[in-house]
Write a protein that holds these residues in place. Structure first.
Motif, mmCIF file in Angstrom:
data_model
loop_
_atom_site.group_PDB
_atom_site.id
_atom_site.type_symbol
_atom_site.label_atom_id
_atom_site.label_comp_id
_atom_site.label_asym_id
_atom_site.label_seq_id
_atom_site.Cartn_x
_atom_site.Cartn_y
_atom_site.Cartn_z
ATOM 1 N N UNK A 77 -13.728 70.070 49.298
ATOM 2 C CA UNK A 77 -14.551 70.353 48.146
ATOM 3 C C UNK A 77 -13.738 70.976 47.188
ATOM 4 N N UNK A 78 -14.297 71.295 46.019
ATOM 5 C CA UNK A 78 -13.540 72.083 44.880
ATOM 6 C C UNK A 78 -14.419 72.770 43.987
ATOM 7 N N UNK A 79 -14.221 73.669 43.321
ATOM 8 C CA UNK A 79 -14.674 74.181 42.216
ATOM 9 C C UNK A 79 -14.222 73.734 40.895
ATOM 10 N N UNK A 80 -15.290 73.332 39.995
ATOM 11 C CA UNK A 80 -14.765 72.981 38.581
ATOM 12 C C UNK A 80 -15.339 73.776 37.631
ATOM 13 N N UNK A 81 -14.291 74.617 37.180
ATOM 14 C CA UNK A 81 -14.756 75.302 35.974
ATOM 15 C C UNK A 81 -14.648 74.755 34.824
ATOM 16 N N UNK A 82 -15.487 74.768 33.804
ATOM 17 C CA UNK A 82 -15.694 73.453 32.789
ATOM 18 C C UNK A 82 -16.077 74.082 31.433
ATOM 19 N N UNK A 83 -15.760 73.901 30.456
ATOM 20 C CA UNK A 83 -16.456 74.168 29.066
ATOM 21 C C UNK A 83 -16.409 73.176 28.165
ATOM 22 N N UNK A 84 -16.914 73.457 26.957
ATOM 23 C CA UNK A 84 -17.236 72.293 25.992
ATOM 24 C C UNK A 84 -16.241 72.748 24.910
ATOM 25 N N UNK A 85 -15.398 71.527 24.507
ATOM 26 C CA UNK A 85 -14.454 71.666 23.518
ATOM 27 C C UNK A 85 -14.991 71.002 22.195
#
Length: 223
Positions: A77-85
């Motif tokens: 699995x994995x962790x997806x760190x995400x933001x809005x650009x």
């Protein structure tokens, strides 16, 4: 065919579930990844690296979704760190809407994904740096983050969670108004569903040679 597969997954979960007074527990669930939003992606990545001891690997901009991510591989699995650009672009894409809704609601976790076949009519494409996947259900997950969205990845595309130093995602705890079993693919992660407002409550990582670590909404207040 897909309907039969869903029925088989439901039967599998029913066989591997335990009913309790206020908890419904399903074991052997396969979680593709967990989405963690933050307005400051670099700060969030440093924090997650410090707390988990895992090094980030990969990521980039989803130009058609207005978002950008950093990947923390776990192995299966994995962790997806995400933001809005780009908020305008994000408003027109289901994944961008998912991330925006989480940030606007101050949710520490935006959602979680399971791998599976998507419906070409209902799904949309999410791309970054030559990598493209099909996602479905992000709009539903934005309103009900206790329920996963579906991701379909081409068979010849590398899995973002691949790593030589795997960390096991042992447990995922969610709360929601409906604790009925979900038809999900079997896998190594224990899924715990509890009554309450729709949310991801916590998840637990088992690191080789180290005590398990549980992450929850206090993650972003960690220094």
């Amino acid at each position: 065919m897909r309907r039969n597969q869903a029925q088989q997954h439901h039967q599998q979960l029913t066989r591997n579930s335990t009913s309790r007074k206020d908890t419904w527990i399903a074991v052997h669930v396969s979680v593709d990844h967990i989405v963690l939003p933050h307005t400051d992606l670099n700060f969030a990545a440093q924090l997650v690296a410090n707390v988990t001891g895992i090094a980030p690997s990969g990521g980039g901009s989803h130009h058609t979704a207005g978002t950008r991510n950093i990947i923390f591989p776990l192995g299966a699995s994995y962790l997806e760190l995400v933001t809005v650009d780009d908020h305008i672009v994000a408003a027109g894409h289901p994944f961008g809407q998912l991330v925006t809704a989480a940030l606007d609601s101050c949710r520490w976790a935006a959602g979680w994904a399971v791998a599976g076949p998507t419906d070409p009519v209902r799904a949309c494409t999410l791309e970054r740096a030559g990598v493209a996947v099909s996602v479905q259900g992000c709009d539903e997950a934005a309103a009900a983050p206790d329920r996963p969205f579906i991701l379909e990845r081409p068979s010849d595309q590398p899995f973002p969670g691949d790593t030589e130093n795997p960390t096991e995602l042992t447990r995922l705890v969610v709360t929601g108004p409906d604790v009925a079993p979900l038809a999900l693919p079997p896998g190594p992660t224990e899924l715990v569903r509890r009554p309450g407002p729709a949310a991801i409550e916590s998840f637990t990582l088992a690191r080789p040679g180290l005590p398990p670590i549980t992450l929850n909404r206090d993650l972003w207040s960690t220094r």
